[in-house]
Design an enzyme around this catalytic site. Structure first.
Site, PDB file in Angstrom:
ATOM      1  N   GLY A   4      -6.319 -22.400  10.611  1.00  0.00           N
ATOM      2  CA  GLY A   4      -5.645 -22.067  11.854  1.00  0.00           C
ATOM      3  C   GLY A   4      -4.366 -21.301  11.642  1.00  0.00           C
ATOM      4  O   GLY A   4      -3.463 -21.330  12.487  1.00  0.00           O
ATOM      5  N   GLY A   5      -4.270 -20.606  10.519  1.00  0.00           N
ATOM      6  CA  GLY A   5      -3.090 -19.791  10.256  1.00  0.00           C
ATOM      7  C   GLY A   5      -3.015 -18.609  11.208  1.00  0.00           C
ATOM      8  O   GLY A   5      -3.947 -18.333  11.980  1.00  0.00           O
ATOM      9  N   ARG A   6      -1.919 -17.889  11.122  1.00  0.00           N
ATOM     10  CA  ARG A   6      -1.702 -16.757  12.028  1.00  0.00           C
ATOM     11  C   ARG A   6      -2.493 -15.549  11.532  1.00  0.00           C
ATOM     12  O   ARG A   6      -2.246 -15.026  10.444  1.00  0.00           O
ATOM     13  CB  ARG A   6      -0.212 -16.436  12.090  1.00  0.00           C
ATOM     14  CG  ARG A   6       0.147 -15.335  13.073  1.00  0.00           C
ATOM     15  CD  ARG A   6       1.656 -15.257  13.227  1.00  0.00           C
ATOM     16  NE  ARG A   6       2.043 -14.255  14.194  1.00  0.00           N
ATOM     17  CZ  ARG A   6       2.369 -13.006  13.888  1.00  0.00           C
ATOM     18  NH1 ARG A   6       2.350 -12.613  12.627  1.00  0.00           N
ATOM     19  NH2 ARG A   6       2.739 -12.159  14.828  1.00  0.00           N
ATOM     20  N   VAL A  36       2.419 -16.567  -4.762  1.00  0.00           N
ATOM     21  CA  VAL A  36       2.690 -17.844  -5.413  1.00  0.00           C
ATOM     22  C   VAL A  36       2.618 -18.907  -4.328  1.00  0.00           C
ATOM     23  O   VAL A  36       3.057 -18.675  -3.198  1.00  0.00           O
ATOM     24  CB  VAL A  36       4.051 -17.884  -6.135  1.00  0.00           C
ATOM     25  CG1 VAL A  36       4.006 -17.075  -7.426  1.00  0.00           C
ATOM     26  CG2 VAL A  36       5.177 -17.373  -5.248  1.00  0.00           C
ATOM     27  N   ARG A  37       2.070 -20.064  -4.675  1.00  0.00           N
ATOM     28  CA  ARG A  37       1.807 -21.044  -3.625  1.00  0.00           C
ATOM     29  C   ARG A  37       1.835 -22.459  -4.196  1.00  0.00           C
ATOM     30  O   ARG A  37       1.675 -22.675  -5.400  1.00  0.00           O
ATOM     31  CB  ARG A  37       0.454 -20.774  -2.977  1.00  0.00           C
ATOM     32  CG  ARG A  37      -0.693 -20.741  -3.962  1.00  0.00           C
ATOM     33  CD  ARG A  37      -1.987 -20.242  -3.337  1.00  0.00           C
ATOM     34  NE  ARG A  37      -3.072 -20.235  -4.311  1.00  0.00           N
ATOM     35  CZ  ARG A  37      -3.346 -19.217  -5.112  1.00  0.00           C
ATOM     36  NH1 ARG A  37      -2.616 -18.112  -5.042  1.00  0.00           N
ATOM     37  NH2 ARG A  37      -4.337 -19.284  -5.982  1.00  0.00           N
ATOM     38  N   HIS A  45       0.849  -1.190   0.000  1.00  0.00           N
ATOM     39  CA  HIS A  45       0.000   0.000   0.000  1.00  0.00           C
ATOM     40  C   HIS A  45       0.888   1.244   0.000  1.00  0.00           C
ATOM     41  O   HIS A  45       1.398   1.658   1.045  1.00  0.00           O
ATOM     42  CB  HIS A  45      -0.901   0.020   1.237  1.00  0.00           C
ATOM     43  CG  HIS A  45      -1.917  -1.079   1.273  1.00  0.00           C
ATOM     44  ND1 HIS A  45      -3.019  -1.096   0.445  1.00  0.00           N
ATOM     45  CD2 HIS A  45      -1.989  -2.205   2.031  1.00  0.00           C
ATOM     46  CE1 HIS A  45      -3.738  -2.173   0.697  1.00  0.00           C
ATOM     47  NE2 HIS A  45      -3.134  -2.868   1.649  1.00  0.00           N
ATOM     48  N   HIS A  99      -0.574  -6.484  -5.390  1.00  0.00           N
ATOM     49  CA  HIS A  99      -0.681  -7.746  -4.677  1.00  0.00           C
ATOM     50  C   HIS A  99      -0.055  -8.834  -5.528  1.00  0.00           C
ATOM     51  O   HIS A  99      -0.149  -8.797  -6.762  1.00  0.00           O
ATOM     52  CB  HIS A  99      -2.157  -8.088  -4.413  1.00  0.00           C
ATOM     53  CG  HIS A  99      -2.415  -9.538  -4.168  1.00  0.00           C
ATOM     54  ND1 HIS A  99      -2.891 -10.391  -5.157  1.00  0.00           N
ATOM     55  CD2 HIS A  99      -2.256 -10.316  -3.068  1.00  0.00           C
ATOM     56  CE1 HIS A  99      -3.012 -11.605  -4.663  1.00  0.00           C
ATOM     57  NE2 HIS A  99      -2.640 -11.594  -3.401  1.00  0.00           N
TER      58      HIS A  99
END
Length: 308
Positions: free
Chosen positions: A260-262, A111-112, A98, A108
């Site tokens: 349950g990620g942060r 990659v995953r 931003h 934005h």
């Protein structure tokens, strides 16, 4: 089919996070990313890096995560019901920048890689990712540059890749309740495995490494642009749309929260400041109106020479 290698993917992602942070710090000129390492009780963890109060970047985050568990969250199994009952690993790099100046777009990228396994059965895996651009006071030359970088990195993988993933991006980053795109798009792909592991991984690498060449030249062109109070107010108003998309429509946000990620890392995509205004309508003929008239709808950007 080439052999799936989770460790090779993780090594690339960690290096990519380092490279993007270094490139953005150089473009900003003063700001530095602060790292926050975290662990997930159910398995995994990550490195969240946040830059705040830079000369150019008001707030930005570049997050690496690797989470794993015995079962997939509901957001994933709804999309892929064959994943039910499988353990999983999910790793990736995601970022949202931003900028302070309204003439520099928000950007934005992510990659995953996912792999889901069950004893006695072949693993199910895929790559996903992309990058997209959300301008407030858009410039056609910036949008064309962004899409040219996207097309150039896609071309070695097939003539149909850029148009297919460009359209997917336009369709995905769309606010149904507002009947407008989030910005001017870019690339979006998911569930990529039909090319085999090596080629699919190579494409994911090309997308991740394409972010800086796509974005930094826009920063350099616009960071010295003068800003009025009206432009700043409009930027904050449009940032509200970013929040709406991420909280209402984004599958990645849902996956992170349901797995349950942060929470702090998942919601690092939020802008530091935003505003909403009831029934806002831009003045006819204004620069704000041009955003709505030309840039918040899918366009064949590489074949547009001017906007009337």
């Amino acid at each position: 089919m080439s052999k799936v290698n989770l460790e090779t993917v993780k090594e690339f992602l960690l290096q990519l996070q380092d490279a993007i942070c270094a490139g953005l710090e150089q473009a900003d000129g003063s700001g530095k990313f602060v790292e926050d390492k975290w662990e997930r009780a159910e398995g995994g963890g990550g490195r969240t890096r946040v830059l705040r109060g830079g000369d150019v970047i008001e707030q930005g985050g570049v997050n690496y995560s690797h989470v794993f568990g015995a079962s997939m969250p509901a957001s994933a199994t709804a999309h892929r019901p064959e994943l039910a009952g499988r353990s999983f690993h999910a790793c990736g790099v995601s970022l949202v920048i931003h900028p302070k100046n309204p003439h520099i777009p928000t950007s934005h990228a992510n990659v995953r890689f996912f792999i889901a396994e069950k004893e006695g059965e072949e693993p199910i895996w895929w790559f996903g990712g992309g990058f997209d651009l959300t301008p407030f006071y858009p410039y056609l030359e910036d949008v064309k540059h962004w899409h040219q970088v996207a097309k150039d990195l896609c071309d070695p993988f097939g003539d149909d890749v850029y148009p297919r993933y460009k359209k997917w991006c336009d369709d995905y980053f769309y606010l149904k309740h507002r009947d407008e795109t989030r910005g001017v798009g870019g690339l979006f792909f998911d569930d990529l495995n039909e090319w085999g592991f090596d080629k699919s991984f190579a494409f994911m690498q090309a997308v991740g490494e394409g972010f800086l060449p796509a974005y930094v030249p826009i920063i350099e062109r616009r960071k010295a642009s003068p800003v009025t109070e009206q432009e700043r107010e409009f930027q904050l108003y449009r940032r509200g749309r970013y929040v709406e998309f991420n909280l209402v429509w984004d599958r990645g946000t849902l996956f992170g929260l349901q797995s349950g990620g942060r929470t702090e890392s998942i919601l690092m995509s939020m802008p530091p400041l935003a505003r909403w205004e009831y029934d806002f309508t831009p003045e006819s003929g204004s620069n704000e109106a041009k955003l709505y008239e030309h840039f918040l709808k899918p366009q064949d950007w590489l074949n547009i020479d001017s906007l009337s």
